[in-house]
Scaffold this active site. Structure first.
Site, PDB file in Angstrom:
ATOM      1  N   GLY A  52      42.428  -2.574 -15.466  1.00  0.00           N
ATOM      2  CA  GLY A  52      43.374  -1.451 -15.500  1.00  0.00           C
ATOM      3  C   GLY A  52      44.804  -1.811 -15.151  1.00  0.00           C
ATOM      4  CD  GLU A  96      42.829  -0.851  -8.586  1.00  0.00           C
ATOM      5  OE1 GLU A  96      43.015  -0.936  -9.820  1.00  0.00           O
ATOM      6  OE2 GLU A  96      41.788  -0.388  -8.089  1.00  0.00           O
ATOM      7  CG  ASP A 101      39.403   9.223  -7.562  1.00  0.00           C
ATOM      8  OD1 ASP A 101      39.768  10.190  -6.877  1.00  0.00           O
ATOM      9  OD2 ASP A 101      38.494   9.312  -8.414  1.00  0.00           O
ATOM     10  CE  LYS A 161      41.829  10.320 -10.332  1.00  0.00           C
ATOM     11  NZ  LYS A 161      40.960  10.629 -11.501  1.00  0.00           N
ATOM     12  CG  ASP A 207      38.446   2.086 -18.812  1.00  0.00           C
ATOM     13  OD1 ASP A 207      38.854   2.083 -17.630  1.00  0.00           O
ATOM     14  OD2 ASP A 207      37.246   1.941 -19.113  1.00  0.00           O
TER      15      ASP A 207
HETATM   16  P1  IMP Z   1      38.360   4.390  -6.314  1.00  0.00           P
HETATM   17  O1  IMP Z   1      37.571   3.217  -5.828  1.00  0.00           O
HETATM   18  O2  IMP Z   1      37.526   5.657  -6.361  1.00  0.00           O
HETATM   19  O3  IMP Z   1      39.651   4.613  -5.567  1.00  0.00           O
HETATM   20  O4  IMP Z   1      38.692   4.160  -7.817  1.00  0.00           O
HETATM   21  C1  IMP Z   1      39.476   3.192  -8.233  1.00  0.00           C
HETATM   22  C2  IMP Z   1      39.114   2.753  -9.632  1.00  0.00           C
HETATM   23  O5  IMP Z   1      38.425   3.759 -10.382  1.00  0.00           O
HETATM   24  C3  IMP Z   1      40.376   2.492 -10.385  1.00  0.00           C
HETATM   25  O6  IMP Z   1      40.730   1.148 -10.275  1.00  0.00           O
HETATM   26  C4  IMP Z   1      40.024   2.871 -11.795  1.00  0.00           C
HETATM   27  O7  IMP Z   1      39.515   1.746 -12.469  1.00  0.00           O
HETATM   28  C5  IMP Z   1      38.953   3.888 -11.676  1.00  0.00           C
HETATM   29  N1  IMP Z   1      39.483   5.255 -11.860  1.00  0.00           N
HETATM   30  C6  IMP Z   1      39.662   6.217 -10.919  1.00  0.00           C
HETATM   31  N2  IMP Z   1      40.170   7.333 -11.450  1.00  0.00           N
HETATM   32  C7  IMP Z   1      40.326   7.079 -12.773  1.00  0.00           C
HETATM   33  C8  IMP Z   1      40.835   7.874 -13.875  1.00  0.00           C
HETATM   34  O8  IMP Z   1      41.272   9.025 -13.753  1.00  0.00           O
HETATM   35  N3  IMP Z   1      40.843   7.255 -15.086  1.00  0.00           N
HETATM   36  C9  IMP Z   1      40.407   5.971 -15.274  1.00  0.00           C
HETATM   37  N4  IMP Z   1      39.938   5.202 -14.282  1.00  0.00           N
HETATM   38  C10 IMP Z   1      39.889   5.757 -13.038  1.00  0.00           C
HETATM   39 MG    MG Z   2      40.601  -0.241 -11.772  1.00  0.00          MG
END
Ligand code: IMP
Ligand code: MG
Length: 182
Positions: free
Chosen positions: A45, A100, A104, A132, A160
């Site tokens: 990403g 990154e 999220d 987010k 993606d």
């Molecule tokens: P986290 O571990 O939940 O913070 O998520 C991080 C990873 O989830 C990011 O590096 C993205 O690859 C993926 N991700 C989180 N939200 C989205 C989104 O809205 N669209 C696409 N990929 C996302």
């Molecule tokens: Mg990612």
């Protein structure tokens, strides 16, 4: 690229993203003078953001990448982070900037900060294009943030859905009915 049926709206235009990336580059240039930072991108990403951002940083930088799996094909977190491709460089004593696309739940960023800290860098900062903040599962905050975005599934500019849409020059929201629940 043309607007597609499965998109709800364009959340961030190419111009808005370019402006923000420029201002992040200005900040990083100021903060990393004489530090020869190592930009560590989280594949896949990060690629668009990192390629644009590094050209806005006016001090010498080096690049490295790692790849993690957290979601698989799904739009919903599995909570599991696994390193698929490791760094090529030694980060010992280096000023690392982790790049990154989006944070999220925070699980990925938190895992990677700990992972890199275990390798004795001089410093670690995190730079994310999108934040987010609504569904954090761990208390992690990026040092450099492009945009705070709504709690919707986003695609484009590197992001993606099932490996599609990474090449869009803007960030769009996907319609709920375009996302398949597992
Ligand atoms: P986290 O571990 O939940 O913070 O998520 C991080 C990873 O989830 C990011 O590096 C993205 O690859 C993926 N991700 C989180 N939200 C989205 C989104 O809205 N669209 C696409 N990929 C996302
Ligand atoms: Mg990612």
């Amino acid at each position: 690229m043309e607007f597609q049926d499965e998109f709800e709206q364009i959340l961030l235009t190419e111009e808005e993203i370019n402006q923000k990336v420029k201002s992040l580059g200005v900040q990083l240039t100021e903060d990393y003078r004489d530090k020869n930072p190592l930009l560590v991108g989280v594949l896949r990403g990060c690629v668009t953001f990192m390629a644009d951002l590094m050209r806005e940083i006016e001090v010498p930088v080096e690049l490295d990448f790692l790849s993690v799996a957290s979601y698989g094909q799904s739009a919903f977190t599995s909570g599991v982070v696994r390193v698929l491709k490791d760094l090529s460089e030694d980060v010992d004593g280096r000023h690392v900037i982790l790049i990154e696309d989006i944070v999220d739940s925070g699980l990925t960023l938190n895992y990677l900060i700990n992972y890199l800290n275990g390798r004795n860098p001089a410093s670690i900062a995190t730079c994310v294009l999108l934040d987010k903040p609504y569904r954090r599962e761990v208390d992690v905050k990026a040092d450099y943030v492009g945009f705070e975005v709504p709690d919707k599934f986003l695609v484009g500019y590197g992001l993606d859905y099932a490996q599609k849409y990474r090449n869009l020059p803007y960030v769009a929201t996907l319609k709920d009915n375009a996302i398949e629940e597992e």
